[in-house]
Enzyme design. Sequence first.
Site, PDB file in Angstrom:
ATOM      1  N   GLY A 146       0.785  -1.231   0.000  1.00 54.64           N
ATOM      2  CA  GLY A 146       0.000   0.000   0.000  1.00 54.64           C
ATOM      3  C   GLY A 146       0.815   1.278   0.000  1.00 54.64           C
ATOM      4  O   GLY A 146       0.245   2.366  -0.043  1.00 54.64           O
TER       5      GLY A 146
ATOM      6  N   PRO B 163       5.187  -4.504  -0.914  1.00 56.92           N
ATOM      7  CA  PRO B 163       4.932  -3.387  -1.817  1.00 56.92           C
ATOM      8  C   PRO B 163       4.634  -3.860  -3.237  1.00 56.92           C
ATOM      9  O   PRO B 163       5.234  -4.840  -3.701  1.00 56.92           O
ATOM     10  CB  PRO B 163       6.269  -2.631  -1.794  1.00 56.92           C
ATOM     11  CG  PRO B 163       7.278  -3.695  -1.522  1.00 56.92           C
ATOM     12  CD  PRO B 163       6.607  -4.661  -0.593  1.00 56.92           C
TER      13      PRO B 163
ATOM     14  N   CYS C 153     -16.364   0.840 -26.740  1.00 53.82           N
ATOM     15  CA  CYS C 153     -17.742   1.348 -26.772  1.00 53.82           C
ATOM     16  C   CYS C 153     -18.329   1.504 -25.377  1.00 53.82           C
ATOM     17  O   CYS C 153     -19.269   0.786 -24.988  1.00 53.82           O
ATOM     18  CB  CYS C 153     -18.591   0.429 -27.626  1.00 53.82           C
ATOM     19  SG  CYS C 153     -17.980   0.427 -29.303  1.00 53.82           S
TER      20      CYS C 153
HETATM   21  N1  LLP Z   1      -0.632  -7.117  -0.283  1.00 50.03           N
HETATM   22  C1  LLP Z   1      -1.930  -7.447  -0.425  1.00 50.03           C
HETATM   23  C2  LLP Z   1      -2.500  -8.496   0.426  1.00 50.03           C
HETATM   24  C3  LLP Z   1      -2.710  -6.778  -1.369  1.00 50.03           C
HETATM   25  O1  LLP Z   1      -3.985  -7.107  -1.514  1.00 50.03           O
HETATM   26  C4  LLP Z   1      -2.132  -5.754  -2.172  1.00 50.03           C
HETATM   27  C5  LLP Z   1      -2.940  -5.051  -3.154  1.00 50.03           C
HETATM   28  C6  LLP Z   1      -0.772  -5.463  -1.984  1.00 50.03           C
HETATM   29  C7  LLP Z   1      -0.053  -6.159  -1.022  1.00 50.03           C
HETATM   30  C8  LLP Z   1      -0.052  -4.429  -2.790  1.00 50.03           C
HETATM   31  O2  LLP Z   1      -0.586  -3.145  -2.706  1.00 50.03           O
HETATM   32  P1  LLP Z   1       0.271  -1.934  -3.334  1.00 50.03           P
HETATM   33  O3  LLP Z   1       1.559  -1.864  -2.566  1.00 50.03           O
HETATM   34  O4  LLP Z   1       0.511  -2.235  -4.773  1.00 50.03           O
HETATM   35  O5  LLP Z   1      -0.576  -0.728  -3.187  1.00 50.03           O
HETATM   36  N2  LLP Z   1      -6.065  -2.205  -8.669  1.00 50.03           N
HETATM   37  C9  LLP Z   1      -5.918  -1.204  -7.636  1.00 50.03           C
HETATM   38  C10 LLP Z   1      -5.106  -1.703  -6.487  1.00 50.03           C
HETATM   39  C11 LLP Z   1      -5.643  -2.947  -5.848  1.00 50.03           C
HETATM   40  C12 LLP Z   1      -4.720  -3.439  -4.779  1.00 50.03           C
HETATM   41  C13 LLP Z   1      -5.050  -4.818  -4.375  1.00 50.03           C
HETATM   42  N3  LLP Z   1      -4.179  -5.326  -3.375  1.00 50.03           N
HETATM   43  C14 LLP Z   1      -5.280   0.042  -8.255  1.00 50.03           C
HETATM   44  O6  LLP Z   1      -5.082   0.063  -9.458  1.00 50.03           O
HETATM   45  O7  LLP Z   1      -5.009   1.017  -7.557  1.00 50.03           O
END
Ligand code: LLP
Length: 433
Positions: free
Chosen positions: A245, A280, A361
């Site tokens: 996140g 990450p 579309c």
């Molecule tokens: N760990 C878990 C358990 C997760 O579900 C996620 C993301 C991450 C790590 C990695 O999160 P990051 O560091 O990339 O923010 N499609 C959405 C994001 C969905 C995230 C789902 N889980 C977007 O395009 O913003």
Amino acid sequence: MLLNIMDRFEYKNGTLHCEDVSVADIAAEVGTPVYIYSADTLRHHYRTLSKAFADLDTTICYSVKGLGNINVLKLLAAEGCGFDIVSGGELARVQAAGGDTSRVVFAGVAKTDQEIQQALQAGIGMFNVESEEELENLSRIAAELEIKTHAALRVNPDVFDPKTHTYTVTGKKETKFGVDIDRAFEVYKCFGQDPYVTLDGLDLHIGSPIYSPKPYEDAIGKALGLIGEIRSAGMEINVIDIGGGYAADYETGKSPAATEYAQPIVALLKDQGLRVIIEPGRFISCNSGILLTRVLYGKKGGEKRFAIVDGAMTDLIRPALYQAEHFIYPAQLGEDQPSPERKITFEPTGGVKVDIVGGVCESSDVLGYGRVLPPLKRGDLLAVFSAGAYGFVMSSQYNARPRAAEVLVEGASWRVIRRRETYEDLMQAEMCD
Ligand code: LLP
């Protein structure tokens, strides 16, 4: 060695380069739309995070869902990176990339029996278990296969960042993720003695992106309280997985630096006798990639002007799905135009306001609303920045559009790491006779 940069996409003599390669040269050979990734930027963000968390016993498990191309995973594996997966398909990708399965953690609320077996047989490091019933099932399958494993209970700490889109909030009560924190102690008590599944971890993932360290501090504070309770009851907790996140810089300076996240987290977790996992995704890959697309037509609609491009929501769905804003700018600038500042509101002199739209579309097929860009003409290339996470991986073949190619740049050289799909690819799985 790079300084604290956003990425290696820069204008040189008015032409956008990825590292030392002109993106127009890639488009001329590979066509558009195309995803272009910078190897140096991927490594840079991985190393920045490892350094920021170096005072803890940290394993970085890159979240494969952000960008799963096996060539990118190979590059990260070579850095010593582990992987966070959410399906058997992602595990297969990690294995194909030669990733170390003992550094794989497996989250997800809906693991099937087949995926659990596959992961046990692959010897993954840890299952991040999301419910009591899943834990029962894991215990049953591990016993059947006589394979020992480790698990962490994913705990839902009921915290969130108000800036996170509701679709990607996960750490708030009444989302489907994890087990409510007030129920967690009972789960540890109940499953703490399993002969095959050692439940010695605690997992958190509070959503993404999270634009401040505060929600992590809140969640970790609650988790440490629970860990104290579990330990006092004579059970062991050796690992805390604090999830992903960490935000990427969609606009210059928009997001905290790695050290800003790490400092309070390190202070909380130091000397707690815990191995720390972080997951990450976008922090590493988001700024490492662009989507390059070509202008097909210009058009007016009422008071609006449109730049119609060959990329679409099928290539990058984030703007349509989350109202996400990606900086978009021409890859080749006129002689008098300066390099843009990476801000959505940046306006060049003599700019024209356009909606940048694709050919699907659906009225939501917009890559950028109301952007002021230098006047565009047919054939111009536009770069959609910060598209290396949740870009290609979320693409689809809707409207029977073959998926884009992916290219990896390394210094002055580049190679296709996924060829553009063909019409045959669209139909191959349907040739069932
Ligand atoms: N760990 C878990 C358990 C997760 O579900 C996620 C993301 C991450 C790590 C990695 O999160 P990051 O560091 O990339 O923010 N499609 C959405 C994001 C969905 C995230 C789902 N889980 C977007 O395009 O913003």
